[in-house]
Structures are given as structure tokens and as C-alpha cells.
Scaffold this active site. Structure first.
Site, short mmCIF file in Angstrom:
data_model
loop_
_atom_site.label_atom_id
_atom_site.label_comp_id
_atom_site.label_asym_id
_atom_site.label_seq_id
_atom_site.Cartn_x
_atom_site.Cartn_y
_atom_site.Cartn_z
N TYR A 53 0.82 -1.22 0.00
CA TYR A 53 0.00 0.00 0.00
C TYR A 53 0.85 1.26 0.00
O TYR A 53 1.98 1.24 0.50
CB TYR A 53 -0.90 0.02 1.24
CG TYR A 53 -1.96 -1.03 1.30
CD1 TYR A 53 -2.33 -1.75 0.18
CD2 TYR A 53 -2.61 -1.31 2.50
CE1 TYR A 53 -3.32 -2.73 0.27
CE2 TYR A 53 -3.60 -2.27 2.59
CZ TYR A 53 -3.94 -2.99 1.47
OH TYR A 53 -4.93 -3.95 1.55
N LEU A 234 -18.02 -2.32 0.81
CA LEU A 234 -18.81 -1.37 0.02
C LEU A 234 -18.56 -1.53 -1.48
O LEU A 234 -18.97 -0.68 -2.26
CB LEU A 234 -18.50 0.07 0.45
CG LEU A 234 -18.92 0.42 1.89
CD1 LEU A 234 -18.47 1.84 2.24
CD2 LEU A 234 -20.42 0.27 2.08
N GLY A 237 -16.81 1.22 -3.12
CA GLY A 237 -17.63 2.43 -3.03
C GLY A 237 -18.88 2.39 -3.87
O GLY A 237 -19.74 3.27 -3.75
N THR A 238 -19.03 1.37 -4.71
CA THR A 238 -20.22 1.33 -5.57
C THR A 238 -21.50 1.22 -4.76
O THR A 238 -22.53 1.82 -5.14
CB THR A 238 -20.14 0.14 -6.55
OG1 THR A 238 -20.02 -1.09 -5.80
CG2 THR A 238 -18.95 0.26 -7.49
N LEU A 239 -21.45 0.50 -3.65
CA LEU A 239 -22.67 0.26 -2.86
C LEU A 239 -23.10 1.48 -2.05
O LEU A 239 -24.16 1.46 -1.44
CB LEU A 239 -22.48 -0.95 -1.95
CG LEU A 239 -22.49 -2.29 -2.71
CD1 LEU A 239 -21.91 -3.41 -1.85
CD2 LEU A 239 -23.91 -2.64 -3.16
N THR A 240 -22.30 2.53 -2.06
CA THR A 240 -22.76 3.79 -1.45
C THR A 240 -23.77 4.50 -2.36
O THR A 240 -24.45 5.42 -1.93
CB THR A 240 -21.59 4.75 -1.20
OG1 THR A 240 -21.04 5.18 -2.47
CG2 THR A 240 -20.49 4.08 -0.38
N LYS A 242 -22.78 6.26 -4.93
CA LYS A 242 -22.20 7.51 -5.41
C LYS A 242 -21.86 7.50 -6.89
O LYS A 242 -21.68 8.56 -7.49
CB LYS A 242 -20.96 7.86 -4.59
CG LYS A 242 -19.78 6.90 -4.74
CD LYS A 242 -18.66 7.31 -3.79
CE LYS A 242 -17.44 6.41 -3.90
NZ LYS A 242 -16.38 6.83 -2.98
#
Length: 343
Positions: A53, A234, A237-240, A242
Site C-alpha cells: 500500500y 462497500l 464504493g459502488t454500494l454507497t 455515489k
């Protein structure tokens, strides 16, 4: 915040883990410290890092995340925190990591010493193999290809190297990540036959768009006593919700080609259905998605990640929500209509 035993280890981890993969790319050292302070103040005791990371991985930034966490960790009460990091696996072109990463005894020793230095600590509570040394489908690949076989270090040799690190006091426990049922069984069998440390956890993707863990790994990990650390709850982030409007500048927008697992047919339709269900239930889609993952009997801890404090606060607030049987039935109905569009 609830705390759960991780596999058959002596670690009691918070039901929410703070993921750190944006530290060093989208988040500064000051951002990282604020997130870490806030998470710990709200009961999180488990921090997940990796030598690879931040993401997307680049030679110029590799190791920054451990460095940022280490700056913060050096000012904390170390024995009150559980720190996990990962050794990078082979086969993805990261030649800047040790000249081409492998899970060999020599590279394991080099990787842990570098991680300990960056994290400014004497030991790692959970040291994980980021993905297997052998050829397996990972990160959205869905088919095993025997034609892609490569040289690999025998599992018993990998465990032997980890045993030496445990004996030296550099790590406490060993975990797997992006692993398969066959791999889990090979690691546990090798440990039993050779008297080596058993793996205690597995860190795999699990969310409303990808419930493939339920097929074979749930039973395998239950019988072999591994705890699941669910990453990407998530779905990048797709499941937010947005990305529905197409206007959000999230990671998938900012880094084209990143997160291809969620650029697949039926993902938008499934996301829209879950977002609409959340709206009907007067709940934010983020809360629905995180509460679902946390509700599964095989999930020990859910790994959250955020680029803003507002996102982090919303993620942590989800621990106050429990999904009732009726809502879980509605989720299952959507899953039946759109089964695992992002495996």
C-alpha cells in the site's frame, strides 16, 4: 463496538477494522493520524496495513502506508492495538518489491524486517500473505487456469519461515488473504503434519455484490477455525450509490482501470436495487451494505476504508444498526435476482 475472537488465536478484535490502503495516495500523514485517532476513540482496536500500500500500487509510493501508520503508532500504547500487515505475493508485475515478490523464506524475512521498521514496532500481531505464492485467480478473475502455473514455494516451507518469525517474537499469528478452500486446507494440513503454526484468519472480499465466500470458504473456515476479515464491504464504493449519477470523483473515476471487478454486467442494476431498498428503509446505502456484512455469522471483522472524515464517521456509525429478518429477506430477494455480479 463488539469484540470477537479471531479464529483460534488469542486476539480479540473489534467488529470493525480500519483499512488504510488510501494512506499515502489520497490521504496525507495528517489525514491518516486523524482517521486513526477517531477510529480508536470509537472502539476500533484493529488496524490493517500492507507493504504494497497505498493503492493503486506504484514504485514511488510503495510502503508509504506503513510509514504513515508507523508515525502514528509510535505515539500510542502498542499493547492496546492489534496491527496486521501483509507480504506481497508474486505474479502481478510489482518488480519494485524486492526485485519481484515471492513468498520464500528469504523474502519473508526481508519483508517483515522492512515492515517492522516502517511501522516502528517490534512485532506484528497478524502477518498475512496478501495473495498466494501459487497460481490462483485473484482480484476479480473468476476462472482457474492450469496453463498459468508457476514455480512456487511449498506451503510447509512458507509456514516454517513464519514459525521462525514467531519464535523470534516478530509476529504473533499468521493469516491468509485472497485464498481458496483448497489453499486453506493445505495450510491447515501442513501445520498439523509438521507441527507448525496454524493460520488463524482469511482476508477475502465479501459484500452484497460478491457473496462467493458463502459457497465453499464459509464451511472450510468454520471447520478449520479461521475468522473472516471481510474487505471491500462497500464494493469499491459502488454500494454507497455515489457512482449512479456518474458524477462522483471516487477512486474508480480518479484511477481509470482500477477496480475492474466492479465494472461488470449487472453490477449497476444490482447496486440500484440495493440503493432503492435502503431508501425505502430510510437508511443510507452505506449503512445497509456494512450492516449486512457485519450480520453474517462467519464474519469476524469488517474492514472499512475512507478518504474523508465524513465517510469514516458514517462507516463507524453503521455499528449501531442491526438488520431485522424482514429486511434480510428483501436483501436475499435482490441477491437471487442479481447473484454475485462482481465475483
Amino acid at each position: 463496538m463488539n469484540y470477537r475472537q479471531l479464529g483460534n488465536s488469542d486476539l480479540k478484535v473489534s467488529e470493525i477494522t480500519l483499512g488504510t490502503m488510501t494512506f499515502g495516495e489520497q490521504n496525507s500523514p495528517e489525514d491518516a493520524a486523524r482517521q486513526l485517532d477517531y477510529a480508536v476513540a470509537h472502539g476500533v482496536n484493529f488496524i490493517d496495513v500492507a507493504e504494497m500500500y497505498p493503492v493503486p500500487p506504484r514504485a514511488e509510493t510503495q510502503g508509504r502506508t506503513e510509514d504513515y501508520v508507523g508515525r502514528w503508532l509510535s505515539k500510542q500504547s502498542r499493547d492496546k492495538l492489534i496491527i496486521a500487515t501483509k507480504i506481497t505475493g508474486p505474479g502481478r508485475g510489482f518488480e519494485w518489491v524486492r526485485g519481484g515478490p515471492r513468498i520464500t523464506p528469504k523474502q519473508i524475512r526481508a519483508a517483515i524486517d522492512t515492515s517492522l521498521t516502517r511501522l516502528k514496532t517490534d512485532y506484528i500481531d497478524l502477518y498475512q500473505i496478501h495473495w498466494p505464492d501459487r497460481n490462483v485467480p485473484t482480484f476479480g478473475q473468476s476462472e482457474y487456469d492450469p496453463g498459468a502455473e508457476r514455480e512456487t514455494t511449498p506451503i510447509v516451507e512458507q509456514l516454517g519461515a513464519f514459525a521462525d518469525l514467531i519464535q523470534a517474537g516478530k509476529i504473533r499469528h499468521v493469516g491468509l488473504s485472497n485464498e481458496t478452500p483448497w489453499g486453506v486446507c493445505q495450510f491447515t494440513r501442513a501445520a498439523e503434519e509438521a507441527g507448525l503454526p496454524r493460520v488463524v484468519s482469511i482476508q477475502n472480499a465479501y459484500n452484497l455484490l460478491n457473496r462467493t465466500f458463502e459457497f465453499g470458504l464459509a464451511e472450510t473456515c468454520h471447520r478449520e477455525q479461521l475468522g473472516l476479515l471481510a474487505y471491500s464491504p462497500l464494493g469499491f464504493g459502488t454500494l454507497t450509490g455515489k457512482y449512479i449519477s456518474g458524477a462522483d470523483a471516487g477512486r474508480m473515476t480518479r484511477f481509470p482501470g482500477f477496480g475492474q471487478r466492479y465494472n461488470k454486467p449487472m453490477v449497476p442494476e444490482a447496486v440500484a436495487a440495493y440503493v432503492e431498498l435502503a431508501r425505502q428503509e430510510h437508511m443510507h446505502p452505506t449503512t445497509l451494505a456494512l450492516a449486512f456484512v457485519r450480520s453474517r455469522w462467519f464474519v469476524t471483522s469488517t474492514i472499512i476504508g475512507a478518504t474523508t472524515m465524513e465517510q469514516l464517521q458514517q462507516n463507524l456509525d453503521s455499528v449501531e444498526v442491526a438488520l431485522d429478518a424482514g429486511l434480510l429477506e428483501k436483501i436475499q430477494a435482490i441477491h437471487t435476482r442479481y447473484p454475485n455480479p462482481a465475483p
